[in-house]
Scaffold this motif. Structure first.
Motif, PDB file in Angstrom:
ATOM      1  N   GLN A  96      10.296   2.869 -11.460  1.00 18.47           N
ATOM      2  CA  GLN A  96      10.166   2.748 -10.009  1.00 18.47           C
ATOM      3  C   GLN A  96       8.691   2.558  -9.697  1.00 18.47           C
ATOM      4  O   GLN A  96       7.843   2.791 -10.550  1.00 18.47           O
ATOM      5  N   THR A  97       8.396   2.230  -8.465  1.00 18.81           N
ATOM      6  CA  THR A  97       7.004   1.942  -8.101  1.00 18.81           C
ATOM      7  C   THR A  97       6.064   3.076  -8.510  1.00 18.81           C
ATOM      8  O   THR A  97       5.057   2.845  -9.175  1.00 18.81           O
ATOM      9  N   THR A  98       6.391   4.294  -8.087  1.00 15.45           N
ATOM     10  CA  THR A  98       5.444   5.389  -8.311  1.00 15.45           C
ATOM     11  C   THR A  98       5.319   5.736  -9.795  1.00 15.45           C
ATOM     12  O   THR A  98       4.196   5.823 -10.307  1.00 15.45           O
ATOM     13  N   PHE A 125       0.823   3.799   1.601  1.00 16.91           N
ATOM     14  CA  PHE A 125       2.039   4.575   1.408  1.00 16.91           C
ATOM     15  C   PHE A 125       1.639   5.834   0.631  1.00 16.91           C
ATOM     16  O   PHE A 125       1.047   5.733  -0.450  1.00 16.91           O
ATOM     17  N   ASP A 128       1.505   6.535  -3.327  1.00 15.91           N
ATOM     18  CA  ASP A 128       0.446   5.974  -4.177  1.00 15.91           C
ATOM     19  C   ASP A 128      -0.743   6.936  -4.239  1.00 15.91           C
ATOM     20  O   ASP A 128      -1.344   7.129  -5.291  1.00 15.91           O
ATOM     21  N   ASP A 206      -0.280  -2.935  -5.096  1.00 18.28           N
ATOM     22  CA  ASP A 206       1.076  -2.483  -4.825  1.00 18.28           C
ATOM     23  C   ASP A 206       1.741  -3.569  -3.979  1.00 18.28           C
ATOM     24  O   ASP A 206       1.343  -3.806  -2.836  1.00 18.28           O
ATOM     25  N   SER A 208       4.936  -3.657  -3.086  1.00 16.36           N
ATOM     26  CA  SER A 208       6.243  -3.212  -2.589  1.00 16.36           C
ATOM     27  C   SER A 208       6.642  -3.862  -1.272  1.00 16.36           C
ATOM     28  O   SER A 208       7.807  -4.151  -1.055  1.00 16.36           O
ATOM     29  N   HIS A 209       5.658  -4.052  -0.385  1.00 14.76           N
ATOM     30  CA  HIS A 209       6.000  -4.598   0.921  1.00 14.76           C
ATOM     31  C   HIS A 209       5.800  -6.106   1.014  1.00 14.76           C
ATOM     32  O   HIS A 209       5.963  -6.684   2.084  1.00 14.76           O
ATOM     33  N   TYR A 231      13.998  -3.056  -4.022  1.00 10.39           N
ATOM     34  CA  TYR A 231      15.069  -2.717  -3.067  1.00 10.39           C
ATOM     35  C   TYR A 231      14.722  -3.090  -1.638  1.00 10.39           C
ATOM     36  O   TYR A 231      15.529  -2.918  -0.751  1.00 10.39           O
ATOM     37  N   LYS A 232      13.522  -3.601  -1.437  1.00 10.49           N
ATOM     38  CA  LYS A 232      13.115  -3.994  -0.083  1.00 10.49           C
ATOM     39  C   LYS A 232      13.509  -5.456   0.126  1.00 10.49           C
ATOM     40  O   LYS A 232      14.675  -5.777   0.196  1.00 10.49           O
TER      41      LYS A 232
END
Ligand SMILES: *Cc1c(COP(=O)(O)O)cnc(C)c1O
Length: 422
Positions: A96-98, A125, A128, A206, A208-209, A231-232
């Motif tokens: 996962q990201t983290t 976020f 992080d 990162d 993620s967004h 998942y975004k």
């Protein structure tokens, strides 16, 4: 110049037909694809296929399924690689990201170097920042001294001169989000990466967004690493596996956190006592891949490729947020709404953030009116049209529903924001 009518934009939209892949409740307008994207039929089918193989093949699924499960992480990496601008071998799928951020820090950060300050930003976020602080402690360093956060002057966006000013000689590593999760600001990844590298600083992003909404060129830009979630914008399902990029200049480095899945595939089952890392990003894998949360990603990536790839998605995304901005300016003026997302295309990610003192209640009222937005405390309403499943008509209709709520005060019937919103 006014934008054509939404119906006209939909009629000539080359991506319009893909919305049929996302069966959603009739009339519902879902604008939260930057937090949790919706399931496509292909994602569901890819998941069903693996469950079916599990039932019929059991353990043999790893080698005898079509394609063998062992190959699925690599296939996903090949699908994600063009979205981040990297060679497939430099992309890892899993975790996962983290946790992936922890792995990259464990692999690349040197606590014994003379320069050992880590720089991040005050708006990131929080996960992080938690990871960075705990990593420094684990390495025996004091986060109060060795973590520096670039401040934001307005609490919404970052200025590139503030970022570059933070790159002092005591800095070893810089971590930034490509798109800020709250305001939707897109940073100048190429310039910041180049400046950080010129200063001898390890630069990580990162995504993620931004992944799946904004194109990236990590290899061209020269980033050392990146982490992201699927998942975004990529619609791979709640808690789906994450991904990461490791620049080839770091290839062959032993993983900071070693596990058997990072061993060269042909040696994995040798169970040798010494870790022999796989080539490229795969060497950083730790344990058995989460196939049930990786399978939907494969379906989703197939869809993105069929729709014309990330350039096509970005073009529609910008056209959609352009339309929404035009409607917001025209319809919401005088209602206390402020757009905090930068307006220029190079500084705008895939979502818009509107500030309003009653953002929490507006979010509840919009949901009651069939629009799913997203709230970020204390005062932001985020609106995220997905180029894969949101129509232009829905973009315009969401703003119209927000206008009616503001005009009638319908939101004031909802309870005020709780002190801590989950
Ligand atoms: C969504 C998001 C995360 C989430 O991390 P997980 O470990 O996948 O829960 C981390 N960082 C940013 C910038 C995000 O937008």
């Amino acid at each position: 110049m006014a934008t054509p009518a939404p119906a006209e934009l939909d009629a000539r939209d080359p991506l319009a037909r893909w919305a049929a892949e996302f069966p959603a409740p009739e009339g519902a307008i879902y604008l939260d694809g930057n937090s949790l994207g919706l399931p496509s039929r292909r994602a569901e089918a890819a998941l069903a296929r693996v469950v079916d193989q599990w039932r019929t093949l059991g353990i043999d699924g790893w080698t005898r399924a079509d394609p063998p499960w062992l190959e699925l992480p690599e296939r996903a990496a090949a699908g994600v690689a063009p979205l981040v601008g990297a060679a497939p071998v430099d992309v890892g799928i899993g975790g996962q990201t983290t946790p992936n951020l922890h792995q990259l820090l464990a692999t690349l950060y040197d606590p014994a170097a003379a320069a050992r300050v880590i720089v991040a930003d005050a708006l990131n976020f929080a996960s992080d920042t938690y990871a960075l602080r705990s990593h420094l402690r684990l390495r025996g360093l004091d986060p109060e001294r060795h973590l520096r956060l670039i401040p934001s002057r307005d609490g919404r966006v970052l200025r590139i001169d503030d970022i570059l000013a933070a790159l002092t000689p005591d800095v070893q590593l810089l971590l930034l989000p490509a798109v800020l999760y709250a305001s939707g600001q897109l940073l100048d990844v190429a310039t910041i990466t180049r400046k950080a590298r010129a200063a001898g600083i390890t630069i990580g992003w990162d995504l993620s967004h931004s992944l799946g909404a904004v194109p990236h060129a990590l290899a061209r830009d020269g980033a050392d690493f990146a982490v992201w979630s699927h998942y975004k914008w990529l619609n791979a399902g709640p808690g789906a596996v994450g991904g990461y990029f490791l620049h080839p200049r770091h290839a062959g480095r032993p993983p900071g956190l070693a596990g058997w899945w990072g061993v060269r595939p042909e040696r994995r089952f040798a169970m040798a006592p010494v870790h022999e890392p796989a080539a490229g990003a795969a060497g950083l894998q730790i344990g058995t891949p989460h196939l049930l949360s990786l399978a939907p990603l494969l379906g989703s990536l197939e869809l993105v490729a069929a729709a014309g790839g990330i350039a096509a998605l970005r073009a529609k995304s910008l056209a959609q947020t352009d339309l929404m901005l035009e409607r917001i300016d025209a319809e919401l003026a005088g209602h206390g709404v402020t757009v905090v997302t930068p307006r220029g295309h190079p500084a705008r990610g895939g979502h818009l953030a509107l500030a309003h003192p009653e953002a929490w209640r507006l979010c509840q009222a919009l949901k009651a009116a069939g629009v799913t937005p997203d709230f970020r405390g204390p005062d932001l309403l985020r609106l995220a049209p997905s180029p894969l499943y949101t129509s232009y008509a829905a973009c315009a209709e969401a703003v119209a529903r927000l206008r009616r709520i503001l005009e009638t005060g319908a939101h004031l019937r909802f309870p005020a924001a709780p002190a801590l919103v989950p």
